[in-house]
Write an enzyme that holds these catalytic residues in place. Sequence first.
Site, PDB file in Angstrom:
ATOM      1  N   HIS A 110     -24.169  44.454  -0.638  1.00  0.00           N
ATOM      2  CA  HIS A 110     -25.492  43.901  -0.967  1.00  0.00           C
ATOM      3  C   HIS A 110     -26.151  43.290   0.271  1.00  0.00           C
ATOM      4  CE1 HIS A 110     -23.269  43.493  -4.925  1.00  0.00           C
ATOM      5  NE2 HIS A 110     -24.318  44.192  -5.296  1.00  0.00           N
ATOM      6  N   GLU A 114     -20.635  42.270   0.905  1.00  0.00           N
ATOM      7  CA  GLU A 114     -21.229  42.776   2.153  1.00  0.00           C
ATOM      8  C   GLU A 114     -22.116  43.997   1.929  1.00  0.00           C
ATOM      9  OE1 GLU A 114     -21.700  40.558   4.702  1.00  0.00           O
ATOM     10  OE2 GLU A 114     -21.813  42.540   5.687  1.00  0.00           O
ATOM     11  N   ASP A 141     -23.391  54.112  -5.427  1.00  0.00           N
ATOM     12  CA  ASP A 141     -23.886  54.658  -6.684  1.00  0.00           C
ATOM     13  C   ASP A 141     -24.845  55.799  -6.359  1.00  0.00           C
ATOM     14  OD1 ASP A 141     -22.745  52.685  -8.681  1.00  0.00           O
ATOM     15  OD2 ASP A 141     -23.783  51.342  -7.301  1.00  0.00           O
ATOM     16  N   TYR A 151     -22.983  38.740  -7.879  1.00  0.00           N
ATOM     17  CA  TYR A 151     -21.634  38.743  -7.329  1.00  0.00           C
ATOM     18  C   TYR A 151     -21.669  39.506  -6.007  1.00  0.00           C
ATOM     19  CZ  TYR A 151     -16.868  37.260  -7.995  1.00  0.00           C
ATOM     20  OH  TYR A 151     -15.663  36.581  -7.884  1.00  0.00           O
ATOM     21  N   ARG A 175     -16.745  44.897  -8.887  1.00  0.00           N
ATOM     22  CA  ARG A 175     -15.644  45.082  -9.833  1.00  0.00           C
ATOM     23  C   ARG A 175     -14.272  45.086  -9.159  1.00  0.00           C
ATOM     24  NH1 ARG A 175     -19.666  48.562 -12.611  1.00  0.00           N
ATOM     25  NH2 ARG A 175     -20.019  47.685 -14.681  1.00  0.00           N
ATOM     26  N   GLN A 225     -27.059  57.002  -9.106  1.00  0.00           N
ATOM     27  CA  GLN A 225     -28.139  56.043  -9.370  1.00  0.00           C
ATOM     28  C   GLN A 225     -29.293  56.266  -8.402  1.00  0.00           C
ATOM     29  OE1 GLN A 225     -27.597  51.679 -10.512  1.00  0.00           O
ATOM     30  NE2 GLN A 225     -27.898  51.517  -8.322  1.00  0.00           N
ATOM     31  N   MET A 253     -25.545  53.721  -1.467  1.00  0.00           N
ATOM     32  CA  MET A 253     -25.131  55.079  -1.784  1.00  0.00           C
ATOM     33  C   MET A 253     -23.780  55.130  -2.501  1.00  0.00           C
ATOM     34  SD  MET A 253     -27.021  57.739  -1.465  1.00  0.00           S
ATOM     35  CE  MET A 253     -25.904  59.120  -1.157  1.00  0.00           C
ATOM     36  N   SER A 294     -17.246  46.709  -4.059  1.00  0.00           N
ATOM     37  CA  SER A 294     -17.762  46.709  -5.419  1.00  0.00           C
ATOM     38  C   SER A 294     -17.493  45.344  -6.028  1.00  0.00           C
ATOM     39  CB  SER A 294     -17.064  47.781  -6.262  1.00  0.00           C
ATOM     40  OG  SER A 294     -17.294  47.531  -7.646  1.00  0.00           O
TER      41      SER A 294
END
Lengths: 297, 297
Positions: free
Chosen positions: B39, B37, B152, B34, B189, B155, B150, B187
Amino acid sequence: MKAVRTIAELRNEIQNLKSSNEKKTVGLVPTMGYLHEGHASLIRAAKEKTDIVVVSIFVNPIQFGPAEDFETYPRDEQRDLAAAEKAGADLVFLPSVETMYPKATKTKIAVSEVTSGLCGASRPGHFDGVTTVVAKLFNIVQPDAAFFGMKDAQQVAVIQQMVYDLNFNVNIVPCPIIREEDGLALSSRNVYLSPEERKQALVLSRSLREAKEALENGQIRTAGEAKAFLTAKIMESPLADIDYVEVAAFPALTPLAEGENVLEQNGAVLMALAVKFGRTRLIDNSLLHPKGELRHV
Amino acid sequence: MKAVRTIAELRNEIQNLKSSNEKKTVGLVPTMGYLHEGHASLIRAAKEKTDIVVVSIFVNPIQFGPAEDFETYPRDEQRDLAAAEKAGADLVFLPSVETMYPKATKTKIAVSEVTSGLCGASRPGHFDGVTTVVAKLFNIVQPDAAFFGMKDAQQVAVIQQMVYDLNFNVNIVPCPIIREEDGLALSSRNVYLSPEERKQALVLSRSLREAKEALENGQIRTAGEAKAFLTAKIMESPLADIDYVEVAAFPALTPLAEGENVLEQNGAVLMALAVKFGRTRLIDNSLLHPKGELRHV
């Protein structure tokens, strides 16, 4: 043969050997040193199957319990280097604890199920230490194949599980147990044994051999009978203090139920022992292959 | 660009691309698909720094809790393939759950300390799932560098810790948060948000920006004041349901004590938020660099 102590040096030397010829494969033999013929057989197997053989010698603190023998584990670097060279090693990696753990590791690799019985039950946290250091060595060396002795059959099963689950691109090659002429499985820890303990420790290999014969000639048939047979034989040695006697499917290491027929399983079956003689804990095992299955270890 | 679904195919395609030219470096952009920008910016960064860019798209079941959104996580393979190609990917790896987990994994990688606060506290087991799947992807792709956003931040810290502890030969490249023009951090989400939630979610980036300004102009100074400032700002949005507001050293992620001066730390400091709007949990953060330190993310 070259001995190196840092990760950068090792990676560099492997790269040099790889680029000196095309398509060189790398074999890793991870050890804790104090090399004996068992280790030498692993190095020779690696030499046969791969082009560049790396032997690591590292007594890994995180796989020892607080009451175990990390401090006293036997070490002899000069003898090890000679033995590794004689067996055919190209590189020996001798990192310090600070090189492997510049800070205490916050990352642990844990394998469940395969680690729950046998040595995993007696030595809590042991296999987390083993899988974590083996993963580190895999990432440092990036070998095509890694060679492990079947004396630590559970270790072989645990590492194969980790490699499968984490997609390590490494072929795990289990190698047969190497024994003294009288049957005692070679172990760096044999040096701890007093002459009398050494003599009585022969009960391990003898009981496994006799149990196998008793299964094959039909004198005993079930896992419960095999465990009782082994336990009785071992207890004939007054110095033997049994940690465990187990009969389990291999490599899943799920114990067979008492009434299950040992030789009529679909897969291989491991008879495994851990027995203390004085302060020295020894392990040994025998792998029974089902009829018709090709022996692969 | 080529899309592949099996591990063997992927390894094969990477090998082909590597051997078509000498010394090709591989960059990995691990995603759950999904693509937005954010990614795309990772893929472009990978393209800039490495020769062969592999994008993985895999909604990893083991990093979702039982009450979380694994089933409903948005998926759009055709759009993702077009976006990956446009951003410069060479290979897209789209494994099925069965490809990544042919059997339930018995092996887990766990990072301690860095995972104990922030999202690690709200989502027990989440980071074990992340480190385990990222280690699998590292072993499958064997990249020279891997690119993470960044947004996350925890992570990034957890993966850097794993790479350090396990000696993965991979350079972790953290990339800046990408935001909508109005400030909302991108995101996958965000698609869950209703128009009103979407509007109120702007409070996250706004409160972080204002807290940074308040720290810089001396209106607030301590970690306790910063948390109170952020909390008060967020609570001005009636739909905001705070999961956590934290001020912690980065990348160790140890929380600052209430009275500690935020801008006078020796290292970087992360202000991090997780806030629910309806059923959608959003995260955002701001990384404060100590005076004189070179910005590296």
